[in-house]
Design a protein around this motif. Sequence first.
Motif, PDB file in Angstrom:
ATOM      1  N   ASP A 159      87.572   0.775  12.445  1.00 17.08           N
ATOM      2  CA  ASP A 159      87.607   0.199  11.104  1.00 17.08           C
ATOM      3  C   ASP A 159      87.491   1.341  10.104  1.00 17.08           C
ATOM      4  O   ASP A 159      86.704   2.277  10.327  1.00 17.08           O
ATOM      5  CB  ASP A 159      86.431  -0.781  10.934  1.00 17.08           C
ATOM      6  CG  ASP A 159      86.389  -1.397   9.555  1.00 17.08           C
ATOM      7  OD1 ASP A 159      87.036  -2.442   9.358  1.00 17.08           O
ATOM      8  OD2 ASP A 159      85.729  -0.809   8.668  1.00 17.08           O
ATOM      9  N   GLU A 177      86.002   1.670   7.417  1.00 12.40           N
ATOM     10  CA  GLU A 177      84.656   1.878   6.863  1.00 12.40           C
ATOM     11  C   GLU A 177      83.615   2.101   7.956  1.00 12.40           C
ATOM     12  O   GLU A 177      82.769   2.991   7.864  1.00 12.40           O
ATOM     13  CB  GLU A 177      84.263   0.673   6.011  1.00 12.40           C
ATOM     14  CG  GLU A 177      82.907   0.809   5.339  1.00 12.40           C
ATOM     15  CD  GLU A 177      82.548  -0.411   4.506  1.00 12.40           C
ATOM     16  OE1 GLU A 177      81.364  -0.566   4.187  1.00 12.40           O
ATOM     17  OE2 GLU A 177      83.466  -1.209   4.175  1.00 12.40           O
ATOM     18  N   TYR A 178      83.668   1.287   9.018  1.00  9.99           N
ATOM     19  CA  TYR A 178      82.600   1.315  10.015  1.00  9.99           C
ATOM     20  C   TYR A 178      82.837   2.302  11.153  1.00  9.99           C
ATOM     21  O   TYR A 178      81.915   2.635  11.890  1.00  9.99           O
ATOM     22  CB  TYR A 178      82.396  -0.087  10.600  1.00  9.99           C
ATOM     23  CG  TYR A 178      81.876  -1.090   9.609  1.00  9.99           C
ATOM     24  CD1 TYR A 178      80.662  -0.889   8.955  1.00  9.99           C
ATOM     25  CD2 TYR A 178      82.591  -2.245   9.312  1.00  9.99           C
ATOM     26  CE1 TYR A 178      80.179  -1.804   8.037  1.00  9.99           C
ATOM     27  CE2 TYR A 178      82.113  -3.171   8.402  1.00  9.99           C
ATOM     28  CZ  TYR A 178      80.909  -2.950   7.766  1.00  9.99           C
ATOM     29  OH  TYR A 178      80.432  -3.865   6.865  1.00  9.99           O
ATOM     30  N   ASN A 213      84.674   1.552  17.487  1.00  6.65           N
ATOM     31  CA  ASN A 213      83.906   0.590  18.273  1.00  6.65           C
ATOM     32  C   ASN A 213      84.483   0.526  19.678  1.00  6.65           C
ATOM     33  O   ASN A 213      85.691   0.656  19.869  1.00  6.65           O
ATOM     34  CB  ASN A 213      83.952  -0.813  17.639  1.00  6.65           C
ATOM     35  CG  ASN A 213      83.185  -1.826  18.481  1.00  6.65           C
ATOM     36  OD1 ASN A 213      83.772  -2.638  19.188  1.00  6.65           O
ATOM     37  ND2 ASN A 213      81.873  -1.752  18.455  1.00  6.65           N
ATOM     38  N   ASP A 227      81.368  -6.593  16.978  1.00  5.16           N
ATOM     39  CA  ASP A 227      81.863  -5.664  15.959  1.00  5.16           C
ATOM     40  C   ASP A 227      83.385  -5.693  15.902  1.00  5.16           C
ATOM     41  O   ASP A 227      83.974  -5.632  14.815  1.00  5.16           O
ATOM     42  CB  ASP A 227      81.374  -4.236  16.266  1.00  5.16           C
ATOM     43  CG  ASP A 227      79.873  -4.099  16.032  1.00  5.16           C
ATOM     44  OD1 ASP A 227      79.283  -4.988  15.389  1.00  5.16           O
ATOM     45  OD2 ASP A 227      79.284  -3.102  16.504  1.00  5.16           O
ATOM     46  N   TYR A 287      85.963  -6.286  12.875  1.00  8.48           N
ATOM     47  CA  TYR A 287      87.060  -5.374  12.525  1.00  8.48           C
ATOM     48  C   TYR A 287      88.382  -6.151  12.408  1.00  8.48           C
ATOM     49  O   TYR A 287      89.189  -5.923  11.508  1.00  8.48           O
ATOM     50  CB  TYR A 287      87.237  -4.279  13.588  1.00  8.48           C
ATOM     51  CG  TYR A 287      86.134  -3.248  13.638  1.00  8.48           C
ATOM     52  CD1 TYR A 287      84.939  -3.391  12.942  1.00  8.48           C
ATOM     53  CD2 TYR A 287      86.299  -2.097  14.413  1.00  8.48           C
ATOM     54  CE1 TYR A 287      83.944  -2.437  13.009  1.00  8.48           C
ATOM     55  CE2 TYR A 287      85.317  -1.134  14.474  1.00  8.48           C
ATOM     56  CZ  TYR A 287      84.131  -1.312  13.785  1.00  8.48           C
ATOM     57  OH  TYR A 287      83.153  -0.361  13.861  1.00  8.48           O
ATOM     58  N   ILE A 325      76.180  -1.181  14.455  1.00  3.61           N
ATOM     59  CA  ILE A 325      77.583  -0.925  14.141  1.00  3.61           C
ATOM     60  C   ILE A 325      77.879   0.562  13.889  1.00  3.61           C
ATOM     61  O   ILE A 325      79.004   1.020  14.087  1.00  3.61           O
ATOM     62  CB  ILE A 325      78.018  -1.801  12.938  1.00  3.61           C
ATOM     63  CG1 ILE A 325      79.535  -1.975  12.925  1.00  3.61           C
ATOM     64  CG2 ILE A 325      77.481  -1.238  11.627  1.00  3.61           C
ATOM     65  CD1 ILE A 325      80.011  -3.119  12.065  1.00  3.61           C
ATOM     66  N   ASP A 326      76.849   1.334  13.507  1.00  2.00           N
ATOM     67  CA  ASP A 326      77.091   2.754  13.244  1.00  2.00           C
ATOM     68  C   ASP A 326      76.861   3.629  14.469  1.00  2.00           C
ATOM     69  O   ASP A 326      76.907   4.854  14.377  1.00  2.00           O
ATOM     70  CB  ASP A 326      76.210   3.231  12.084  1.00  2.00           C
ATOM     71  CG  ASP A 326      74.729   3.010  12.357  1.00  2.00           C
ATOM     72  OD1 ASP A 326      74.402   2.218  13.284  1.00  2.00           O
ATOM     73  OD2 ASP A 326      73.902   3.617  11.664  1.00  2.00           O
TER      74      ASP A 326
END
Lengths: 51, 449
Positions: B136, B138-139, B142, B165, B169, B202-203
């Motif tokens: 994604d 921004e994120y 994953n 996650d 996305y 998520i990070d």
Amino acid sequence: MEALRATPRHFAEVVEAHPDVAWRDLLKAWGEVRAAGVLGREEDGRYRIGQ
Amino acid sequence: MKRGFRDFLGALEGAGELKHVKKPVDPRHLSALAAQAREATLFESIAGYPDWRVAGALVSTRKRLALAMGCAERDIAPRFESGIRNPIDARLVPDGACQEVVWEGDGADLTSIPIPLMHVKDGGPYISATLVVSRDPEYGRNVGSYRMMYRTPRETGIDLVSPSDMRLYYQRALDQKRPLEIAVAIGVHPYEMLAASYKAPIDVDEFAVAGGLHGAPVELVRCRTVDLEVPADAELVLEGELLPIGWTTDEGPFGEFSHITGDVKWNPVFRVKCITHRRDPIFYMLQMPWENDWLAAPVIEAAGLQALRVASVQPVAIRAPIGGCCYWTLVASIKKRPGEGKNALLALLSVAEVKLAIVTDDDINIYDPDELDWAMTFRVQADHDVLVIPGARGKHIDPSVKAWAAGKGGLPTTAKLGIDATIPEGVPRSQYERIRYFAKDAVRLEDYL
């Protein structure tokens, strides 16, 4: 195709009906039916053609 | 040192846990045969697929999971925790075995892979051992695991119903009416599969978690047609995109991890753009349900340990039994102070969807079902030591929650059960003195045979 038109079937029943068809050929044929956009589903997962 | 899928096959071989099947096997019979083997199975000849082998049921027992993790069976949770606590960033390398053979365009044909038919009511052949990579803007990256059902030579369904996650996305991509690129690695070390099944914040990069488990960076290569990276040593990689059509296409049923046949679901479609693989690829067939379940065990057990510590209870051992699909049941032994049997139950029942928790003292070997039964028989008074918590969050897949009654889109609830099988307060420990055989250490049966 005709069998699915007559009676809804699970995918495994379609496979069982074609024991001598090579797996890859069967998958290709199934892909053609899929791509034709004619398959519907019963609530229990059986495939059907038409309403 | 980073180990790969083939290193694990070698470890299984060394432990006598790998059965070689040399006669040709049709892909429609792979799963049924693997289910009959006590060991993991390596099918060395696949009818119609001369270049392929298929491996399955690799971690279908706690013993084989522990073998994959290089630890004792009772240490899989702390071993997994150490990987989470000590992540190691992945490393990009210029090339990898997973791209020894590249198929693009019309050559990217899923029928060239021996995708098996696994269960009687499955909606089609399934790819069950996926490591799905997405990104994604921004994120970030994953990694997760999602079953994929064969549809056509260029398309599969993908089960993206449950919150994840990647579901987020995909929803974000869908909102912008754009496809979501994904890459699917198949045939990777169980550490990568464990990291993918871990619901990391998520990070957190799941490849870094896998690196922490390996004690070395996971080596990644750039994909050929999508802006993603995959493990360089994977057996097989599918590159492509989830079409921006939302949850509109039939997928399933599939034999679920609960050992129960699932329902038809409405899901997105994955369109393949490129297939890469090793020159002598091994397709990994994750055998449902137990192999799937054991891959969840370290995650749920580690969550249980964490919950106990947060509750200031000292855990000694923890086990997610396979009968509860390593998901719905937790059994723990603790060093108990007064009242902590109940505190421990409350902590364990707060973990994910756990609906049955049993707590014992530290003198009980919770890996021995007979000892556990003994503790539940003689240390439990049902009117004092059984907790029932009604109305907690349930999971659709459990038929006993009657999810259909919640209506379409509704969420079911469940009752949770806790059994405090620790020595009750007020009962002296001496009441539980076990019988001991006179002269047990002085005589040996072998000397009398």
